[in-house]
Design an enzyme around this catalytic site. Structure first.
Site, PDB file in Angstrom:
ATOM      1  N   TYR A 137      28.345 -34.050  42.416  1.00 13.62           N
ATOM      2  CA  TYR A 137      27.061 -34.693  42.710  1.00 13.62           C
ATOM      3  C   TYR A 137      25.980 -33.621  42.941  1.00 13.62           C
ATOM      4  O   TYR A 137      24.808 -33.927  43.033  1.00 13.62           O
ATOM      5  CB  TYR A 137      27.155 -35.584  43.963  1.00 13.62           C
TER       6      TYR A 137
ATOM      7  N   GLU B  26      39.415 -37.268  41.748  1.00 19.85           N
ATOM      8  CA  GLU B  26      38.329 -38.149  41.334  1.00 19.85           C
ATOM      9  C   GLU B  26      38.695 -39.064  40.170  1.00 19.85           C
ATOM     10  O   GLU B  26      38.265 -40.219  40.115  1.00 19.85           O
ATOM     11  CB  GLU B  26      37.095 -37.296  40.980  1.00 19.85           C
TER      12      GLU B  26
ATOM     13  N   SER C 125      41.259 -41.684  43.154  1.00 20.87           N
ATOM     14  CA  SER C 125      40.151 -42.531  42.718  1.00 20.87           C
ATOM     15  C   SER C 125      40.344 -42.883  41.256  1.00 20.87           C
ATOM     16  O   SER C 125      40.848 -42.063  40.472  1.00 20.87           O
ATOM     17  CB  SER C 125      38.829 -41.777  42.907  1.00 20.87           C
TER      18      SER C 125
ATOM     19  N   GLN D  74      39.811 -45.069  45.414  1.00 24.50           N
ATOM     20  CA  GLN D  74      38.403 -45.463  45.274  1.00 24.50           C
ATOM     21  C   GLN D  74      38.180 -45.984  43.858  1.00 24.50           C
ATOM     22  O   GLN D  74      38.381 -45.257  42.874  1.00 24.50           O
ATOM     23  CB  GLN D  74      37.487 -44.262  45.560  1.00 24.50           C
TER      24      GLN D  74
ATOM     25  N   SER E 104      30.172 -48.673  43.612  1.00 25.44           N
ATOM     26  CA  SER E 104      29.228 -49.598  42.954  1.00 25.44           C
ATOM     27  C   SER E 104      29.313 -51.004  43.562  1.00 25.44           C
ATOM     28  O   SER E 104      29.334 -51.995  42.837  1.00 25.44           O
ATOM     29  CB  SER E 104      29.481 -49.661  41.450  1.00 25.44           C
TER      30      SER E 104
ATOM     31  N   SER F 265      22.159 -45.545  48.392  1.00 23.87           N
ATOM     32  CA  SER F 265      20.715 -45.767  48.428  1.00 23.87           C
ATOM     33  C   SER F 265      20.020 -44.514  48.931  1.00 23.87           C
ATOM     34  O   SER F 265      20.499 -43.856  49.840  1.00 23.87           O
ATOM     35  CB  SER F 265      20.344 -46.942  49.337  1.00 23.87           C
ATOM     36  N   PHE F 266      18.901 -44.213  48.328  1.00 23.27           N
ATOM     37  CA  PHE F 266      18.046 -43.124  48.821  1.00 23.27           C
ATOM     38  C   PHE F 266      16.781 -43.697  49.442  1.00 23.27           C
ATOM     39  O   PHE F 266      15.835 -42.976  49.712  1.00 23.27           O
ATOM     40  CB  PHE F 266      17.661 -42.174  47.674  1.00 23.27           C
TER      41      PHE F 266
END
Ligand code: A2P
Length: 308
Positions: A54, A116, A165, A189, A216, A269-270
């Site tokens: 990320y 991941e 994940s 995940q 999501s 969310s940002f």
């Protein structure tokens, strides 16, 4: 409420925001993640889901350290999940990769470290290695050998718990049935929301005390990387009608649905207002009938297709 795993995710009724759009190496504008994580911590979030790919783990670490310095939290209040990327599956790369993440975070340990994705890319500097035709260069992976290296990270105290994940049942069984298994995955995940409820995987994971962490959970940002053949989740009439009854938004209903069935949610969310909104889901409960109505929305279609 949640599976017992190794006790680590027990009672983890705090949500989190994941912090990026990793798929295309889209880097978040400088400082956005830092501010968002600080707002999230002030709001009450404690579970922070991140990843090396990320490209903002340094900001997550800074936010955590600043909040500790302010005296608002202690390190042990935070539950940070980091991820082992596809290019780092060879067992000898696992610990150095986690150590790199810890160095970026400036933390001594992660609370959870997960593989991941079950498939691997060619190791090297390229995060998304491609051949001359633009196709991804895959690499053979022995998930059991990678898992043993993950176990060693837990034994060394670099990760308090380990998980996976995007694993399906077959891949989970491969680990669970591994001869000499020392630590089983505490969590898996995967995409999970009212249009993709994962009933079979959820049941299998429940039987094995593996917590499902739903990514999501709001139906994604519907950018060019996802399959938008399913309509926007948050416009759903059932979610909105139920929301009206409780004076909640469709997003809050979608999140409440998952936590009420024992699925941990990590809404991204940002936006400060939406970060706070997504946390206001502990003051009401859905009835059994409403839970069933929402379950019936399942379309069995993923937004995130992972076409790698
Ligand atoms: P933003 O960061 O501007 O809030 P998911 O977690 O399912 O991947 O969804 C993430 C997307 O949903 C992001 O585009 C995020 O945008 C948006 N989002 C987050 N919270 C809410 C909310 N409460 N209502 C509507 N959209 C939201």
């Amino acid at each position: 409420m949640f599976g017992e795993g190794e006790g680590y995710l027990d009672g983890m009724n705090f949500l989190f925001l994941t912090d990026s759009i990793a798929w295309q190496q889209t880097q978040t504008p400088k400082g956005t993640c830092l501010e968002s994580v600080k707002i999230a911590i002030d709001t009450g979030y404690r579970h922070i889901d991140g990843a090396f790919v990320y490209f903002n783990e340094h900001e997550v670490g800074q936010a955590i350290r600043e909040k500790i310095a302010e005296g608002r939290i202690k390190r042990e209040d935070i539950f940070y999940c980091g991820k082992l990327w596809n290019t780092c599956h060879p067992p000898e790369l696992v610990r150095p990769t986690l150590e790199k993440t810890l160095k970026i975070l400036q933390l001594d340990y992660v609370d959870l470290y997960i593989i991941e994705l079950p498939m691997a890319f060619k190791p090297g500097d390229a995060i998304y290695p491609r051949d001359e035709n633009g196709k991804f260069i895959y690499h053979e992976t022995d998930l059991c050998a990678t898992w043993e290296a993950m176990e060693a990270c837990k034994d060394a105290g670099l990760a308090k718990s380990i998980g996976v994940s995007n694993f399906n049942r077959r891949q989970l069984e491969m680990i669970l049935n591994k001869p000499g298994l020392k630590h089983k995955p505490v969590s898996n995940q995967v995409e999970c929301h009212p249009y993709f409820t994962q009933p079979k995987l959820l049941e299998f994971c429940r039987q094995h005390d593996i917590v499902i962490v739903g990514y999501s959970p709001l139906g994604t940002s519907r950018d060019e990387t996802v399959n938008v053949s399913s309509p926007p989740l948050l416009k759903d009439t059932v979610l909105n009608a139920i929301g009206k009854k409780y004076n909640k938004t469709a997003a809050q209903i979608a999140l409440r649905f998952n936590i009420q069935r024992g699925v941990v949610v990590i809404p991204k969310s940002f936006n400060p207002q939406r970060i706070r909104e997504n946390f206001q889901i502990f003051d009401f409960s859905l009835t059994e009938k409403e839970m069933k109505e929402i379950e019936a929305l399942n379309k069995n279609v993923r937004y995130v297709e992972l076409l790698m």
